[in-house]
Write a protein that holds these residues in place. Structure first.
Motif, PDB file in Angstrom:
ATOM      1  N   LEU A 160       0.837  -1.216   0.011  1.00  0.00           N
ATOM      2  CA  LEU A 160       0.100   0.071  -0.034  1.00  0.00           C
ATOM      3  C   LEU A 160       1.042   1.232  -0.007  1.00  0.00           C
ATOM      4  O   LEU A 160       0.805   2.018  -0.803  1.00  0.00           O
ATOM      5  CB  LEU A 160      -1.044  -0.051   1.221  1.00  0.00           C
ATOM      6  N   GLY A 161       1.595   1.353   0.961  1.00  0.00           N
ATOM      7  CA  GLY A 161       2.683   2.519   1.016  1.00  0.00           C
ATOM      8  C   GLY A 161       3.780   2.236   0.139  1.00  0.00           C
ATOM      9  O   GLY A 161       3.927   1.428  -0.515  1.00  0.00           O
ATOM     10  N   GLY A 217      15.892   1.740 -14.628  1.00  0.00           N
ATOM     11  CA  GLY A 217      14.500   2.176 -14.258  1.00  0.00           C
ATOM     12  C   GLY A 217      13.863   1.069 -13.724  1.00  0.00           C
ATOM     13  O   GLY A 217      12.519   1.231 -13.741  1.00  0.00           O
ATOM     14  N   GLU A 218      14.402  -0.081 -13.598  1.00  0.00           N
ATOM     15  CA  GLU A 218      13.679  -1.073 -13.049  1.00  0.00           C
ATOM     16  C   GLU A 218      13.035  -1.046 -11.624  1.00  0.00           C
ATOM     17  O   GLU A 218      13.886  -0.394 -10.719  1.00  0.00           O
ATOM     18  CB  GLU A 218      14.464  -2.390 -12.911  1.00  0.00           C
ATOM     19  N   PRO A 219      11.916  -1.390 -11.383  1.00  0.00           N
ATOM     20  CA  PRO A 219      11.345  -1.238  -9.802  1.00  0.00           C
ATOM     21  C   PRO A 219      11.970  -2.401  -8.859  1.00  0.00           C
ATOM     22  O   PRO A 219      12.017  -3.392  -9.413  1.00  0.00           O
ATOM     23  CB  PRO A 219       9.818  -1.487  -9.969  1.00  0.00           C
ATOM     24  N   VAL A 220      12.833  -1.934  -7.918  1.00  0.00           N
ATOM     25  CA  VAL A 220      13.349  -2.952  -6.938  1.00  0.00           C
ATOM     26  C   VAL A 220      12.498  -2.656  -5.885  1.00  0.00           C
ATOM     27  O   VAL A 220      12.632  -1.771  -4.881  1.00  0.00           O
ATOM     28  CB  VAL A 220      14.849  -2.369  -6.771  1.00  0.00           C
ATOM     29  N   LEU A 234      -4.828  -3.745  -3.338  1.00  0.00           N
ATOM     30  CA  LEU A 234      -6.090  -4.195  -3.575  1.00  0.00           C
ATOM     31  C   LEU A 234      -6.371  -4.870  -2.301  1.00  0.00           C
ATOM     32  O   LEU A 234      -7.561  -5.631  -2.098  1.00  0.00           O
ATOM     33  CB  LEU A 234      -6.582  -4.746  -4.730  1.00  0.00           C
ATOM     34  N   SER A 235      -5.697  -4.484  -1.235  1.00  0.00           N
ATOM     35  CA  SER A 235      -6.198  -5.042   0.150  1.00  0.00           C
ATOM     36  C   SER A 235      -7.193  -4.127   0.546  1.00  0.00           C
ATOM     37  O   SER A 235      -6.775  -3.188   1.558  1.00  0.00           O
ATOM     38  CB  SER A 235      -4.837  -5.180   0.840  1.00  0.00           C
ATOM     39  N   VAL A 236      -8.219  -3.868   0.207  1.00  0.00           N
ATOM     40  CA  VAL A 236      -9.158  -2.739   0.442  1.00  0.00           C
ATOM     41  C   VAL A 236      -9.446  -2.821   2.108  1.00  0.00           C
ATOM     42  O   VAL A 236      -9.792  -1.843   2.762  1.00  0.00           O
ATOM     43  CB  VAL A 236     -10.198  -2.677  -0.335  1.00  0.00           C
ATOM     44  N   HIS A 237      -9.542  -4.167   2.546  1.00  0.00           N
ATOM     45  CA  HIS A 237      -9.808  -4.063   3.983  1.00  0.00           C
ATOM     46  C   HIS A 237      -9.097  -3.631   4.895  1.00  0.00           C
ATOM     47  O   HIS A 237      -9.450  -3.215   5.983  1.00  0.00           O
ATOM     48  CB  HIS A 237     -10.325  -5.799   4.127  1.00  0.00           C
ATOM     49  N   THR A 238      -7.768  -3.458   4.600  1.00  0.00           N
ATOM     50  CA  THR A 238      -6.712  -2.734   5.350  1.00  0.00           C
ATOM     51  C   THR A 238      -6.849  -1.247   5.335  1.00  0.00           C
ATOM     52  O   THR A 238      -6.891  -0.784   6.480  1.00  0.00           O
ATOM     53  CB  THR A 238      -5.397  -3.340   4.882  1.00  0.00           C
ATOM     54  N   ARG A 258      -0.431   4.926  -1.880  1.00  0.00           N
ATOM     55  CA  ARG A 258       0.320   5.869  -2.825  1.00  0.00           C
ATOM     56  C   ARG A 258       1.541   4.932  -3.421  1.00  0.00           C
ATOM     57  O   ARG A 258       1.805   4.931  -4.536  1.00  0.00           O
ATOM     58  CB  ARG A 258       0.938   6.912  -2.156  1.00  0.00           C
ATOM     59  N   GLY A 259       1.977   3.906  -2.666  1.00  0.00           N
ATOM     60  CA  GLY A 259       2.920   2.990  -3.292  1.00  0.00           C
ATOM     61  C   GLY A 259       2.417   2.229  -4.220  1.00  0.00           C
ATOM     62  O   GLY A 259       3.184   1.922  -5.242  1.00  0.00           O
ATOM     63  N   ALA A 260       1.256   1.507  -4.344  1.00  0.00           N
ATOM     64  CA  ALA A 260       0.737   0.663  -5.289  1.00  0.00           C
ATOM     65  C   ALA A 260       0.443   1.814  -6.418  1.00  0.00           C
ATOM     66  O   ALA A 260       0.684   1.341  -7.706  1.00  0.00           O
ATOM     67  CB  ALA A 260      -0.612   0.185  -4.956  1.00  0.00           C
ATOM     68  N   LEU A 261      -0.240   2.970  -6.146  1.00  0.00           N
ATOM     69  CA  LEU A 261      -0.367   3.687  -7.592  1.00  0.00           C
ATOM     70  C   LEU A 261       1.108   4.037  -8.381  1.00  0.00           C
ATOM     71  O   LEU A 261       1.043   4.272  -9.563  1.00  0.00           O
ATOM     72  CB  LEU A 261      -1.063   4.997  -6.956  1.00  0.00           C
TER      73      LEU A 261
END
Length: 224
Positions: free
Chosen positions: A39-40, A50-53, A88-92, A128-131
């Motif tokens: 999530l964060g 440029g790879e996500p690590v 998408l862990s919306v319950h959290t 914001r992390g997921a976005l």
């Protein structure tokens, strides 16, 4: 047979992977952490390529193994779609105590607040992390599909917040080019809750193998 997709996510990805294996659908991947881990902020962008690590060592090791199995050096070289449940862990996000400050005199979170720009801003900040990750996959030109989570609201979470937050998150993912796999019309009852036949029996959050089969069927319908 070559893999048809890469699966990355939290525990909600597990039933999808189990269903794909049962159906003989070749894929690579699976859960790499818990829902709140994605999530964060949870990744950095590598120097040069440029790879996500991913910051978590275990998650980073798993993703590396998955990419090696696909014989690519990074996500930029991915030639199959990415199926992902990050964010998408919306319950959290809907954890009750997070929203206590916004309750009215009746102890409920007002519908007007749930439709407000402030609420949307708070949800976007929470994930914001997921976005940021989906912005990155969009920049890489990847095809990304995200199954909405099982419509299960545990006692720790607020049902109205769950539904409203899911709407905000889904819109944000769609705006980043993510294809939302939405099975709500097929798996919920009149109240909008997941029907028991699609629920994992031993917990209050996850979907079961039958739910995973529906997700896989939808992925196949979309050409995976």
């Amino acid at each position: 047979m070559p893999a048809r997709f890469l699966l990355l996510g939290d525990s909600h990805a597990d039933c999808v992977g189990r269903a794909a294996r049962q159906a003989g659908l070749p894929f690579v991947g699976g859960p790499v952490g818990s829902g709140r881990d994605f999530l964060g902020p949870f990744f950095d962008v590598g120097d040069g390529d440029g790879e996500p690590v991913l910051r978590d060592k275990q998650a980073r090791r798993l993703v590396r193994e998955f990419l090696d199995a696909l014989e690519v050096t990074g996500l930029a070289g991915l030639e199959v779609p990415l199926v992902c449940t990050f964010g998408l862990s919306v319950h959290t996000v809907a954890t009750r105590q997070n929203w206590d400050i916004h309750r009215d005199g009746h102890g409920t979170v007002p519908e007007g607040f749930l439709r407000s720009g402030l609420f949307a801003d708070l949800v976007r900040a929470a994930v914001r992390g997921a976005l940021a990750f989906y912005e990155h996959t969009a920049a890489l030109g990847l095809r990304v599909l995200a199954p909405l989570p099982p419509q299960r609201v545990p006692g720790m979470s607020e049902a109205a917040v769950f539904l409203a937050a899911q709407t905000v998150i889904g819109a944000e993912l769609a705006a980043r080019g993510v294809e939302i796999v939405d099975l709500r019309a097929r798996v919920t009852d009149g109240s909008g809750r997941q029907r028991p036949v699609f629920c994992q029996a031993d917990d209050t959050i996850h979907g079961n193998l039958a739910f995973g089969r529906l997700v896989v069927a939808e992925l196949l319908d979309r050409g995976l």
